[in-house]
Design a protein around this motif. Structure first.
Motif, PDB file in Angstrom:
ATOM      1  N   GLU A 218      15.164  -9.630 -33.385  1.00  0.00           N
ATOM      2  CA  GLU A 218      15.148  -8.177 -33.322  1.00  0.00           C
ATOM      3  C   GLU A 218      16.117  -7.620 -34.356  1.00  0.00           C
ATOM      4  OE1 GLU A 218      14.846  -5.098 -29.683  1.00  0.00           O
ATOM      5  OE2 GLU A 218      16.721  -6.211 -29.751  1.00  0.00           O
TER       6      GLU A 218
ATOM      7  N   VAL B 225      18.544  -4.931 -35.946  1.00  0.00           N
ATOM      8  CA  VAL B 225      19.434  -3.876 -35.467  1.00  0.00           C
ATOM      9  C   VAL B 225      20.227  -3.356 -36.666  1.00  0.00           C
ATOM     10  CG1 VAL B 225      21.317  -3.263 -33.925  1.00  0.00           C
ATOM     11  CG2 VAL B 225      19.638  -4.969 -33.211  1.00  0.00           C
TER      12      VAL B 225
ATOM     13  N   THR C 239      23.103  -0.509 -37.864  1.00  0.00           N
ATOM     14  CA  THR C 239      24.186   0.302 -37.306  1.00  0.00           C
ATOM     15  C   THR C 239      24.987   0.938 -38.436  1.00  0.00           C
ATOM     16  OG1 THR C 239      24.364  -1.182 -35.403  1.00  0.00           O
ATOM     17  CG2 THR C 239      26.189   0.321 -35.789  1.00  0.00           C
TER      18      THR C 239
ATOM     19  N   THR D  32      22.631   3.933 -34.328  1.00  0.00           N
ATOM     20  CA  THR D  32      22.069   2.600 -34.131  1.00  0.00           C
ATOM     21  C   THR D  32      20.557   2.698 -34.054  1.00  0.00           C
ATOM     22  OG1 THR D  32      24.039   1.894 -32.916  1.00  0.00           O
ATOM     23  CG2 THR D  32      22.070   0.543 -32.675  1.00  0.00           C
TER      24      THR D  32
ATOM     25  N   THR E 233      17.206   0.302 -33.372  1.00  0.00           N
ATOM     26  CA  THR E 233      16.647  -0.968 -32.928  1.00  0.00           C
ATOM     27  C   THR E 233      15.145  -0.779 -32.792  1.00  0.00           C
ATOM     28  OG1 THR E 233      18.670  -1.458 -31.700  1.00  0.00           O
ATOM     29  CG2 THR E 233      16.732  -2.789 -31.199  1.00  0.00           C
TER      30      THR E 233
END
Length: 587
Positions: free
Chosen positions: A123, A125, A127, A153, A155
């Motif tokens: 996954e 991610v 940030t 963030t 996702t």
């Protein structure tokens, strides 16, 4: 990955390398600087898909020739992502920026981070965090610390943004300390309504020696917390706390102390019909005697008050205790402690707790030590029935006010410890009293043994075993659960190490669990390193395992190449794998 994608990655590597080599090594205005150049490629694959992330960055640490303490770090980050047949380039001119400026009376900090990572479940991610902070420390004036930060963030398709602000001040005058602060946080996530909260606080306290070897401490706090829910309603909580204490030890064989604490909390919500207030108060006085250095005798008496629905409960308590620590022999140490606590509730009787503890540390040989612990607890209840568990409570004469309640309504008679239940909606149709006689006796036993062994100069072994039980009668042989832990480490030389760890939990009721981990690490010549680890856990018939390892190559001075990998469920069809390659050049 397609061939063209590899050409793109190679181009980025060459451009970044040229950039590093062409940076001037000295500048008239810079006395010291250093940095690093990093390239990193990560690939993760799981049951739900896969992701590929490429990143590159340059970090510079600059210290100008000023009288102030200035430290700056600058980073350029380049991301390449490939997932589900799609590719994406992302250039972050400010991938990582950090500036610290410090003086005698102040400190300024600026930070900005933008990173992308891939989890072991494949996954992606991303940030981004920005923060600014200022601290002032002026002589004979209140100090002040303030900061603001924002974090974003992402996702998948979900995005979250959080903004935070805080301001805190502190001032010390002689033995007194004054403090206050404010903070605010706002959070937005996807299409959901934004959430916010803020807090205001003020406090003062201090410690003062009123007599030789006698000190007085006090503290007062006020806090107001406001939060907003998704439907826009506001909730306010105001707390006030006052604490004062005194401690003295005029002689080596005697000491005493006293404490008083009072807390009041007001709760108010736009959805509640009325605001509520809860109060609690605690008072204690302790005296201790030391007839000999190894023995301590103590007595504590006090009271605690707290709100229980519409009445204030008051519980008196007294604790008698003794502890003894003595070295029986040069290699054997013995510790004993016993205590008895009696709590008295005018409405619900006494609660008595006894505790006995024994511990010993023994050096059996220069290479073997043993630690034995045993703790026995005895509880004689009532455990103070909480009237919050029933629909209403009071004396028996108060029950008539609830005669018209529906079937199933419960009323607890606090004077007789009797429970009444409405059998139907008919007026006064109560059940026969059910007397709650909470005077029960319960024993709890905890026993443990730990052995530390050094079989050789290269080997260390630790074993730990514990047993827990609880029953109505004292039984040192009863077992409710068992726990066994062990670890073995072996280092045949300075470059090689091995370790084994394991844990077993065997409850009398419930699921058993087993886990174990094996690791190996090796350091080659010229600084090359390798490590390998395998762990497995079995609970309720289900087994999970994870294999991981790393390789580090020291290519040249200040140049490293790292390979990190991990595989979960190695022997199952639904595996998750993770591999990362990182190149780092320091200059």
């Amino acid at each position: 990955m397609k061939t063209m994608q590899y050409y793109d990655l190679l181009s980025v590597i060459l451009i970044a390398a040229i950039l590093v080599l062409t940076i001037p090594r000295q500048a008239p205005a810079i006395t010291r600087w250093n940095g690093s150049f990093t390239l990193e490629d990560t690939y993760a694959e799981g049951p739900d898909g896969s992701n590929n992330l490429f990143q590159g960055g340059i970090n510079l640490d600059i210290r100008p020739p000023t009288k102030k303490q200035l430290n700056a770090v600058f980073n350029v980050r380049l991301n390449y992502t490939a997932a589900d047949g799609k590719t994406l380039w992302d250039l972050s001119p400010l991938g990582n920026l950090s500036v610290d400026l410090a003086g005698e009376n102040y400190n300024l900090n600026l930070q900005h981070n933008r990173i992308a990572t891939i989890t072991t479940a494949a996954e992606l991610v991303e940030t981004s965090t920005s923060r600014a902070g200022v601290a002032l420390f002026l002589r004979d004036l209140p100090s002040m610390i303030t900061s603001y930060s924002t974090t974003e963030t992402a996702t998948g398709d979900a995005e979250t943004r959080t903004d935070s602000f805080s301001l805190f001040s502190d001032y010390k005058y002689k033995w007194m300390n004054f403090r206050g602060g404010y903070s605010r946080q706002e959070r937005e996530s996807g299409d959901q309504p934004p959430l916010g909260s803020d807090s205001v606080s003020f406090g003062l306290g201090g410690s003062y020696e009123i007599l030789p070897k006698t000190s007085l401490t006090g503290d007062f706090d006020v806090n107001r917390f406001t939060s907003e829910s998704t439907d826009g309603t506001e909730t306010v909580t105001v707390g006030r706390a006052f604490r004062i204490g005194a401690a003295t030890r005029p002689m080596e064989w005697f000491e005493a102390g006293a404490n008083f604490t009072r807390d009041i909390t007001d709760f108010e919500s736009e959805t509640a019909a009325a605001s509520t207030t809860s109060r609690s108060q605690y008072t204690d006085l302790t005296a201790s005697l030391y007839p000999i250095p190894e023995l301590r005798l103590s007595v504590t008496t006090g009271n605690r008050k707290f709100d229980d629905i519409e009445q204030i409960r008051s519980v008196d308590f007294t604790t008698l205790g003794a502890s003894f620590l003595h070295k029986l022999q040069e290699k054997v140490q013995l510790g004993l402690n016993v205590s008895r606590t009696r709590e008295t509730d005018p409405d619900q009787g006494d609660n008595i707790r006894d505790n006995f503890g024994l511990n010993s540390v023994m050096d059996l040989t220069p290479r073997v030590s043993l630690r034995v612990n045993m703790n026995i607890g005895r509880s004689e209840s009532p455990a103070f029935v909480s009237t919050r568990d029933f629909d209403a409570s009071g004396t028996l004469s108060d029950r008539a006010a609830y005669d018209d309640r529906p079937a199933g309504f419960t009323f607890f008679d606090t004077s007789g410890n009797d429970l009444y239940t409405k059998l139907s909606s008919a007026t006064g149709d109560w059940s026969a009293p059910q007397h709650l006689e909470p005077v029960t006796e319960t024993f709890s036993v905890n026993e443990s043994v730990q052995m530390n062994m050094i079989p050789s100069d290269k080997t260390m072994l630790t074993l730990f075993y514990s047993v827990n039980s609880s029953s109505d009668e004292l039984d040192l042989t009863s077992i409710d659960s068992q726990n066994l832990n062990g670890s073995l480490s072996y280092q045949p030389n300075r470059r090689t190490s091995y370790s084994l760890t394991g844990a077993v939990t065997l409850p009398e009721t419930g699921d058993e669990s087993y886990s174990g981990t094996a690791t190996m690490a090796y350091r080659f010549y010229r600084g090359h390193q390798a490590s390998l680890s395998y762990g497995s856990t079995a609970v309720a018939g289900a087994t999970t395992d994870n294999t991981s390892g790393s390789l580090r190559f020291m290519l040249r001075k200040r140049t490293t190449l790292d390979l990190i990998y991990s595989i979960s469920q190695l022997f199952e069809d639904e595996q998750s794998s993770f591999i990362r390659v990182r190149y780092n050049k320091s200059f």
